[in-house]
Design a protein around this motif. Structure first.
Motif, PDB file in Angstrom:
ATOM      1  N   ASP A 103     -13.447  -0.521  -1.316  1.00 36.67           N
ATOM      2  CA  ASP A 103     -12.403   0.334  -0.760  1.00 36.67           C
ATOM      3  C   ASP A 103     -11.005  -0.101  -1.204  1.00 36.67           C
ATOM      4  O   ASP A 103     -10.012   0.553  -0.881  1.00 36.67           O
ATOM      5  N   ALA A 104     -10.927  -1.208  -1.958  1.00 36.23           N
ATOM      6  CA  ALA A 104      -9.629  -1.649  -2.474  1.00 36.23           C
ATOM      7  C   ALA A 104      -9.180  -0.732  -3.597  1.00 36.23           C
ATOM      8  O   ALA A 104      -9.990  -0.244  -4.384  1.00 36.23           O
ATOM      9  N   VAL A 105      -7.868  -0.505  -3.667  1.00 38.15           N
ATOM     10  CA  VAL A 105      -7.291   0.328  -4.735  1.00 38.15           C
ATOM     11  C   VAL A 105      -6.565  -0.574  -5.713  1.00 38.15           C
ATOM     12  O   VAL A 105      -5.631  -1.295  -5.332  1.00 38.15           O
ATOM     13  N   LEU A 106      -6.995  -0.549  -6.963  1.00 38.81           N
ATOM     14  CA  LEU A 106      -6.357  -1.337  -8.016  1.00 38.81           C
ATOM     15  C   LEU A 106      -5.452  -0.427  -8.840  1.00 38.81           C
ATOM     16  O   LEU A 106      -5.912   0.543  -9.440  1.00 38.81           O
ATOM     17  N   ILE A 107      -4.152  -0.733  -8.834  1.00 37.84           N
ATOM     18  CA  ILE A 107      -3.201   0.023  -9.643  1.00 37.84           C
ATOM     19  C   ILE A 107      -3.285  -0.490 -11.074  1.00 37.84           C
ATOM     20  O   ILE A 107      -3.092  -1.681 -11.326  1.00 37.84           O
ATOM     21  N   SER A 108      -3.567   0.388 -12.001  1.00 35.05           N
ATOM     22  CA  SER A 108      -3.755  -0.027 -13.384  1.00 35.05           C
ATOM     23  C   SER A 108      -2.470  -0.621 -13.947  1.00 35.05           C
ATOM     24  O   SER A 108      -1.380  -0.046 -13.768  1.00 35.05           O
ATOM     25  N   VAL A 136       4.777   3.203  -9.392  1.00 35.39           N
ATOM     26  CA  VAL A 136       5.351   3.394  -8.056  1.00 35.39           C
ATOM     27  C   VAL A 136       4.664   4.560  -7.355  1.00 35.39           C
ATOM     28  O   VAL A 136       4.250   4.453  -6.182  1.00 35.39           O
ATOM     29  N   GLU A 137       4.527   5.682  -8.055  1.00 30.18           N
ATOM     30  CA  GLU A 137       3.882   6.849  -7.455  1.00 30.18           C
ATOM     31  C   GLU A 137       2.434   6.544  -7.096  1.00 30.18           C
ATOM     32  O   GLU A 137       1.948   6.946  -6.026  1.00 30.18           O
ATOM     33  N   ASP A 138       1.732   5.808  -7.962  1.00 25.67           N
ATOM     34  CA  ASP A 138       0.341   5.455  -7.675  1.00 25.67           C
ATOM     35  C   ASP A 138       0.249   4.563  -6.441  1.00 25.67           C
ATOM     36  O   ASP A 138      -0.669   4.695  -5.626  1.00 25.67           O
ATOM     37  N   THR A 139       1.205   3.655  -6.309  1.00 29.29           N
ATOM     38  CA  THR A 139       1.212   2.764  -5.143  1.00 29.29           C
ATOM     39  C   THR A 139       1.476   3.540  -3.860  1.00 29.29           C
ATOM     40  O   THR A 139       0.773   3.351  -2.849  1.00 29.29           O
ATOM     41  N   ILE A 140       2.461   4.418  -3.880  1.00 26.10           N
ATOM     42  CA  ILE A 140       2.771   5.212  -2.692  1.00 26.10           C
ATOM     43  C   ILE A 140       1.595   6.105  -2.315  1.00 26.10           C
ATOM     44  O   ILE A 140       1.270   6.275  -1.129  1.00 26.10           O
ATOM     45  N   ASP A 141       0.906   6.667  -3.314  1.00 21.56           N
ATOM     46  CA  ASP A 141      -0.282   7.482  -3.033  1.00 21.56           C
ATOM     47  C   ASP A 141      -1.346   6.654  -2.311  1.00 21.56           C
ATOM     48  O   ASP A 141      -1.977   7.131  -1.354  1.00 21.56           O
ATOM     49  N   ALA A 142      -1.542   5.404  -2.756  1.00 22.48           N
ATOM     50  CA  ALA A 142      -2.532   4.536  -2.121  1.00 22.48           C
ATOM     51  C   ALA A 142      -2.129   4.211  -0.682  1.00 22.48           C
ATOM     52  O   ALA A 142      -2.976   4.200   0.225  1.00 22.48           O
ATOM     53  N   LEU A 143      -0.832   3.955  -0.467  1.00 23.02           N
ATOM     54  CA  LEU A 143      -0.359   3.690   0.908  1.00 23.02           C
ATOM     55  C   LEU A 143      -0.523   4.930   1.779  1.00 23.02           C
ATOM     56  O   LEU A 143      -0.949   4.840   2.941  1.00 23.02           O
ATOM     57  N   ASP A 154      -2.676   7.211   1.485  1.00 26.86           N
ATOM     58  CA  ASP A 154      -4.102   7.411   1.746  1.00 26.86           C
ATOM     59  C   ASP A 154      -4.670   6.373   2.704  1.00 26.86           C
ATOM     60  O   ASP A 154      -5.843   6.454   3.088  1.00 26.86           O
ATOM     61  N   GLY A 155      -3.841   5.389   3.062  1.00 27.40           N
ATOM     62  CA  GLY A 155      -4.290   4.366   4.005  1.00 27.40           C
ATOM     63  C   GLY A 155      -5.251   3.363   3.417  1.00 27.40           C
ATOM     64  O   GLY A 155      -6.116   2.824   4.122  1.00 27.40           O
ATOM     65  N   ALA A 156      -5.122   3.054   2.118  1.00 27.33           N
ATOM     66  CA  ALA A 156      -6.024   2.100   1.480  1.00 27.33           C
ATOM     67  C   ALA A 156      -5.987   0.760   2.215  1.00 27.33           C
ATOM     68  O   ALA A 156      -4.913   0.257   2.538  1.00 27.33           O
ATOM     69  N   PRO A 157      -7.155   0.158   2.486  1.00 24.78           N
ATOM     70  CA  PRO A 157      -7.167  -1.141   3.176  1.00 24.78           C
ATOM     71  C   PRO A 157      -6.528  -2.258   2.363  1.00 24.78           C
ATOM     72  O   PRO A 157      -5.946  -3.181   2.921  1.00 24.78           O
ATOM     73  N   LEU A 158      -6.668  -2.176   1.042  1.00 27.66           N
ATOM     74  CA  LEU A 158      -6.082  -3.164   0.142  1.00 27.66           C
ATOM     75  C   LEU A 158      -5.521  -2.444  -1.075  1.00 27.66           C
ATOM     76  O   LEU A 158      -6.175  -1.553  -1.626  1.00 27.66           O
ATOM     77  N   VAL A 159      -4.322  -2.830  -1.478  1.00 28.12           N
ATOM     78  CA  VAL A 159      -3.719  -2.290  -2.697  1.00 28.12           C
ATOM     79  C   VAL A 159      -3.416  -3.475  -3.603  1.00 28.12           C
ATOM     80  O   VAL A 159      -2.686  -4.396  -3.210  1.00 28.12           O
ATOM     81  N   LEU A 160      -3.965  -3.453  -4.806  1.00 21.95           N
ATOM     82  CA  LEU A 160      -3.825  -4.560  -5.742  1.00 21.95           C
ATOM     83  C   LEU A 160      -2.935  -4.145  -6.911  1.00 21.95           C
ATOM     84  O   LEU A 160      -3.122  -3.081  -7.492  1.00 21.95           O
ATOM     85  N   GLY A 161      -1.974  -5.005  -7.265  1.00 13.29           N
ATOM     86  CA  GLY A 161      -1.127  -4.751  -8.419  1.00 13.29           C
ATOM     87  C   GLY A 161      -0.152  -3.613  -8.239  1.00 13.29           C
ATOM     88  O   GLY A 161       0.212  -2.949  -9.216  1.00 13.29           O
ATOM     89  N   GLY A 162       0.311  -3.398  -7.015  1.00 16.69           N
ATOM     90  CA  GLY A 162       1.216  -2.283  -6.738  1.00 16.69           C
ATOM     91  C   GLY A 162       2.661  -2.564  -7.107  1.00 16.69           C
ATOM     92  O   GLY A 162       3.057  -3.709  -7.359  1.00 16.69           O
ATOM     93  N   THR A 163       3.452  -1.497  -7.133  1.00 12.51           N
ATOM     94  CA  THR A 163       4.898  -1.588  -7.376  1.00 12.51           C
ATOM     95  C   THR A 163       5.605  -0.769  -6.313  1.00 12.51           C
ATOM     96  O   THR A 163       5.311   0.423  -6.156  1.00 12.51           O
ATOM     97  N   LEU A 164       6.509  -1.381  -5.573  1.00 10.82           N
ATOM     98  CA  LEU A 164       7.251  -0.681  -4.531  1.00 10.82           C
ATOM     99  C   LEU A 164       8.490  -0.021  -5.130  1.00 10.82           C
ATOM    100  O   LEU A 164       9.023  -0.482  -6.141  1.00 10.82           O
ATOM    101  N   PRO A 165       8.978   1.046  -4.492  1.00  9.39           N
ATOM    102  CA  PRO A 165      10.188   1.705  -5.010  1.00  9.39           C
ATOM    103  C   PRO A 165      11.406   0.788  -4.915  1.00  9.39           C
ATOM    104  O   PRO A 165      11.549   0.037  -3.952  1.00  9.39           O
ATOM    105  N   ASP A 166      12.276   0.845  -5.920  1.00 11.89           N
ATOM    106  CA  ASP A 166      13.540   0.111  -5.845  1.00 11.89           C
ATOM    107  C   ASP A 166      14.316   0.562  -4.618  1.00 11.89           C
ATOM    108  O   ASP A 166      14.265   1.732  -4.225  1.00 11.89           O
TER     109      ASP A 166
END
Length: 222
Positions: free
Chosen positions: A62-67, A74-81, A83-95
């Protein structure tokens, strides 16, 4: 047009004069030379991070790995958040203009069932997060909601690690994505050998971020 710089997590633990000089146009910095030793260490760190991510994904589908090659991290990370992903790996937050922050936390762990989903940060480090005597709170990476006390003390790296985790925490707070004052903590997945203390090869060592653990240097202190 001048754009105010956004600082990542590393300047949070670096010398402020060094950071100032990096962005001051009136300061001429010496040309950086290649350092094979530093490059090799960087490569080892990337290999360690890849091994940690692979271990998590193998036990937590169920972990989401950002390629790392994503064109829109950033958009991929926000999409994972979202979606309520239990774990997000390799994400980038917005400046963030407030606080002039930018950040790429290696791991974001969801806490609770609130909507929108709330997270605490983790970072993957090649160095050991534990050493010596004492105890620390740790979790196997396959079940980071499970915390156990293990007989190991904190390493010399803990202050810098804590400052980076605090940087990511401030970003999550500004985004409305942090679970609140009862969860002011983060974790480091270091290069520790757990020797049967945890069921996994890799473990997360927890650092409490609202405890006065360090003394800030002051030239005027006596």
């Amino acid at each position: 047009m001048n754009r105010e710089p956004r600082l990542g997590a590393y300047p949070a633990k670096e010398c402020p004069v060094k950071t100032h000089h990096r962005f001051d146009p009136t300061v001429s910095l010496p040309e950086r030379t290649s350092d094979p030793g530093r490059a090799a260490l960087h490569d080892r760190g990337l290999e360690h991070e890849a091994a940690v991510f692979a271990a998590i994904v193998s036990t937590r589908p169920d972990a989401v790995l950002i390629s790392p090659t994503s064109r829109h991290p950033v958009e991929d990370t926000i999409d994972a958040l979202d979606d309520g992903a239990p774990l997000v790996l390799g994400g980038t937050l917005p400046d963030q203009a407030e606080g002039r922050r930018r950040g790429r936390p290696d791991i974001l762990l969801r806490v609770g069932a609130d909507e929108p989903a709330r997270y605490v940060p983790g970072d993957v480090k090649l160095h050991h997060a534990t050493s010596g005597t004492g105890t620390v709170e740790a979790s196997p990476v396959s079940d980071m909601d499970r915390t156990v006390t293990v007989p190991r003390g904190s390493s010399a790296h803990v202050e810098g690690d804590a400052l980076q985790l605090a940087h990511y925490t401030r970003m999550l707070q500004s985004m409305g994505r942090h679970p609140g004052r009862d969860h002011l903590r983060g974790f480091i997945v270091g290069g520790d050998e757990w020797d049967g203390l945890l069921p996994d090869r890799f473990g997360a060592t927890w650092i409490q971020l609202d405890e006065p653990l360090f003394r800030t240097y002051s030239r005027s202190s006596k």
